[in-house]
Scaffold this active site. Structure first.
Site, short mmCIF file in Angstrom:
data_model
loop_
_atom_site.label_atom_id
_atom_site.label_comp_id
_atom_site.label_asym_id
_atom_site.label_seq_id
_atom_site.Cartn_x
_atom_site.Cartn_y
_atom_site.Cartn_z
N ARG A 49 0.82 -1.22 0.00
CA ARG A 49 0.00 0.00 0.00
C ARG A 49 0.85 1.26 0.00
O ARG A 49 0.40 2.32 -0.43
CB ARG A 49 -0.92 0.01 1.22
CG ARG A 49 -1.96 -1.09 1.22
CD ARG A 49 -2.90 -0.98 2.41
NE ARG A 49 -3.70 0.23 2.36
CZ ARG A 49 -4.66 0.54 3.23
NH1 ARG A 49 -4.93 -0.29 4.22
NH2 ARG A 49 -5.35 1.66 3.13
N ASP A 90 -3.53 -0.81 -3.36
CA ASP A 90 -4.42 -1.07 -2.25
C ASP A 90 -5.19 -2.33 -2.62
O ASP A 90 -5.98 -2.34 -3.57
CB ASP A 90 -5.38 0.11 -2.05
CG ASP A 90 -6.34 -0.09 -0.87
OD1 ASP A 90 -6.48 -1.26 -0.42
OD2 ASP A 90 -6.94 0.88 -0.42
N LYS A 144 0.82 -18.23 6.40
CA LYS A 144 -0.13 -18.45 7.49
C LYS A 144 -0.40 -17.13 8.21
O LYS A 144 0.39 -16.19 8.07
CB LYS A 144 0.41 -19.52 8.44
CG LYS A 144 1.52 -19.03 9.39
CD LYS A 144 1.61 -19.91 10.60
CE LYS A 144 2.52 -19.25 11.62
NZ LYS A 144 2.12 -19.37 12.96
N HIS A 174 7.00 -22.38 7.14
CA HIS A 174 8.43 -22.12 6.95
C HIS A 174 9.31 -23.14 7.69
O HIS A 174 10.49 -23.29 7.35
CB HIS A 174 8.79 -20.68 7.36
CG HIS A 174 8.80 -20.44 8.84
ND1 HIS A 174 7.70 -19.94 9.51
CD2 HIS A 174 9.77 -20.61 9.77
CE1 HIS A 174 8.00 -19.81 10.80
NE2 HIS A 174 9.24 -20.21 10.98
N LYS A 178 13.44 -25.52 6.81
CA LYS A 178 14.63 -25.58 7.66
C LYS A 178 15.48 -26.79 7.31
O LYS A 178 14.96 -27.88 7.04
CB LYS A 178 14.23 -25.60 9.14
CG LYS A 178 13.61 -24.29 9.61
CD LYS A 178 13.26 -24.35 11.08
CE LYS A 178 12.66 -23.03 11.54
NZ LYS A 178 13.64 -21.92 11.52
N GLU A 212 10.21 -20.85 23.26
CA GLU A 212 10.65 -19.50 22.90
C GLU A 212 10.91 -18.71 24.18
O GLU A 212 10.18 -18.86 25.16
CB GLU A 212 9.58 -18.80 22.06
CG GLU A 212 9.26 -19.49 20.74
CD GLU A 212 8.16 -18.77 19.99
OE1 GLU A 212 7.18 -18.32 20.62
OE2 GLU A 212 8.27 -18.65 18.75
N ASP A 231 -1.36 -20.79 16.97
CA ASP A 231 -0.20 -20.13 16.38
C ASP A 231 0.92 -21.11 16.03
O ASP A 231 1.59 -20.96 15.02
CB ASP A 231 0.34 -19.07 17.34
CG ASP A 231 1.56 -18.34 16.79
OD1 ASP A 231 1.48 -17.83 15.65
OD2 ASP A 231 2.59 -18.30 17.48
N HIS A 236 3.14 -25.79 12.60
CA HIS A 236 4.52 -26.26 12.68
C HIS A 236 4.65 -27.60 13.39
O HIS A 236 5.31 -28.52 12.90
CB HIS A 236 5.39 -25.23 13.41
CG HIS A 236 5.37 -23.86 12.79
ND1 HIS A 236 5.31 -23.67 11.43
CD2 HIS A 236 5.41 -22.62 13.35
CE1 HIS A 236 5.31 -22.37 11.18
NE2 HIS A 236 5.37 -21.72 12.33
N LYS A 330 5.87 -19.72 25.39
CA LYS A 330 6.64 -18.48 25.35
C LYS A 330 7.20 -18.20 26.74
O LYS A 330 6.71 -18.71 27.74
CB LYS A 330 5.74 -17.31 24.90
CG LYS A 330 5.39 -17.37 23.41
CD LYS A 330 4.66 -16.14 22.96
CE LYS A 330 4.47 -16.12 21.45
NZ LYS A 330 5.76 -16.01 20.72
#
Length: 482
Positions: A49, A90, A144, A174, A178, A212, A231, A236, A330
């Site tokens: 944009r 846009d 995603k 992704h 790896k 994480e 998430d 994954h 996390k």
């Protein structure tokens, strides 16, 4: 029959000024160009944009590359930048696509990468279709999240299917790009050694951990709507489980590989309420620094989970009775992604009478931050002593020996972008895989709703709620490195 692949001579990059583009996509493309892996005639048309000219976007890209790509990987950067052009669009306004189509021009093969919010997928695809950018050998890659449940995922996939057939849709996870994840396929299917013991007769359990140290960072709005289960586990972690548990495919072709993965996902037994633990971090310390709790970072009270541990079962001949323990959180003590295959104990120890303890063999596949595969074997401790023969577990590094020490560590997106340009879907996710994953996740969320489940608190810098430890320990299992 081998699958037909068409190489793209145009790459159309949506969301080109976003964070993912700056950190991953532009550096990956530049590195591929520097290594001579992209055709010099490939034209990259970027769009977002933001109002800027091609000259301004090239400067924007240069700054991103200087910030995120090591100098020794950039190559002749000016040559790469000259392959870039930019058109502001846009996505919700149909008129902008006419100029975009003019810039793309005639193509033999067009690869489109949507690095945008899923809410923009449908208007973007409608705009592309209106100006003829979905015809011929055009293919599209989707980042995603692909929905928040099975129903919304189907809506997105239905919208994409209006313009692209399944063999031209590349759904990105992704993690599949790896190096160590791909090495798992090589380890399993390029060697005879492990396959005879890769089953319930010899494997006691499997652990998959994605830990994480970070908290919310810049993902506040998205994460509080998503949570750890959607998430990370939905995509994954279930993909990693499928790669561990899949049967040998007939070939290393996209259809054959993905056929076997989806069989695993469909064989997942719905978990029981007592087989899943959810948590949310409170204030604590990570890496010696005090960090706030989730609600404090968010600025309001929330029931969103930042931790999930669960016990899954794959109900098929190979894996019946073998638990797969998954955990993600996390604000953990360390950042690590790994798969642990724990083998069974030997049936009889000839050393038992000497008071020598043996430990089961263990295969540890480290995905990040290190990339390595390590097999732990029992071996004699060298030397002599009055206490007789002594044994100890010895780790054998079998994936990254010194011979590969000079091999460049690549960004996962390099592999995926290259495969997108070449039209190879092997490392991308098929629709039936996504839907099987969502069915498994939707069942868990339904359990939480039915039981009014609230996330259990855990201090930042710890390995999660004590209930997660008990989840494994009641089966006599200890989480690896816990």
């Amino acid at each position: 029959m081998a699958e037909v692949k068409f190489e793209a001579d145009r790459l159309l990059l949506f969301g080109a000024t976003g964070d993912l583009s700056q950190r991953m996509l532009l550096p990956s493309l530049c590195a591929l160009h520097a290594d001579g892996l992209l055709d010099a005639d490939l034209r990259i048309v970027a769009t977002a944009r933001s109002e800027m000219t091609t000259k301004e976007f090239r400067q924007f890209a240069r700054e991103a590359l200087e910030k995120y790509l090591p100098k020794n990987r950039r190559g002749p950067m000016a040559d790469f930048l000259n392959q870039l052009s930019y058109v502001p669009v846009d996505a919700t306004t149909p008129e902008g696509y006419d100029e975009l189509a003019k810039e793309v021009g005639e193509y033999d093969g067009l690869a489109i990468f949507l690095s945008t919010a899923p809410s923009l997928f449908e208007p973007t695809i409608a705009g592309l279709k209106r100006v003829g950018l979905t015809k011929g050998n055009a293919r599209i890659a989707l980042e995603k999240p692909l929905g928040t449940d099975l129903a919304s995922s189907c809506e997105i996939n239905d919208a994409v299917a209006k313009a692209f057939s399944e063999d031209r849709i590349f759904r990105i996870d992704h993690y599949l790009g790896k190096e160590t994840v791909q090495n798992l396929l090589a380890l399993r299917f390029a060697n005879i050694l492990l396959e005879p013991v890769w089953n319930s007769n010899y494997v006691e359990h499997v652990q998959i951990t994605v830990a994480e140290t970070v908290g919310l960072e810049s993902r506040v709005a998205y994460y509080d709507d998503s949570g750890a289960l959607r998430d990370m586990v939905q995509n994954h972690m279930l993909q990693l489980l499928a790669l561990v548990a899949m049967e040998p495919p007939t070939s290393f072709e996209a259809t054959a590989v993905r056929d076997e993965k989806v069989k695993v996902l469909r064989a997942l037994r719905p978990v029981k309420a007592e087989e899943v633990v959810t948590g949310q971090y409170r204030a604590g310390a990570v890496d010696g620094k005090s960090v706030p709790g989730y609600d404090e970072e968010l600025g309001k009270d929330s029931n969103t989970e930042t931790y999930v541990a669960l016990k899954a079962h794959v109900d098929n001949w190979r894996w019946r009775g073998v638990p797969f323990y998954l955990r993600h959180g996390k604000r953990m003590p360390e950042r690590v992604t790994e798969i642990v295959v724990q083998f069974r104990s030997i049936p009889h120890s000839i050393f038992e009478g000497r008071g020598v303890r043996t430990e089961p063999n263990r295969l540890v596949i480290e995905i990040q931050p290190k990339e390595n595969i390590q097999l732990t074997m029992m071996a004699k401790v060298p030397g002599l002593g009055n206490d007789g023969l002594r044994l100890r577990p010895v780790p054998l590094d079998i994936a990254m020996p010194d011979a590969f020490a000079d091999v460049v560590r690549r960004i996962a997106y390099e592999r995926l972008l290259l495969d997108l340009v070449h039209g190879d879907q092997t490392l991308f996710v098929r629709r039936d895989e996504v839907e099987a994953q969502w069915e498994f996740i939707d069942h868990i969320r339904a359990l939480w709703t039915e039981n009014a489940t609230q996330p259990k608190p855990y201090a930042a810098g710890t390995w999660g709620p004590s209930a997660a430890i008990a989840l494994a320990e009641r089966d006599g299992v200890t989480w690896h490195d816990d």
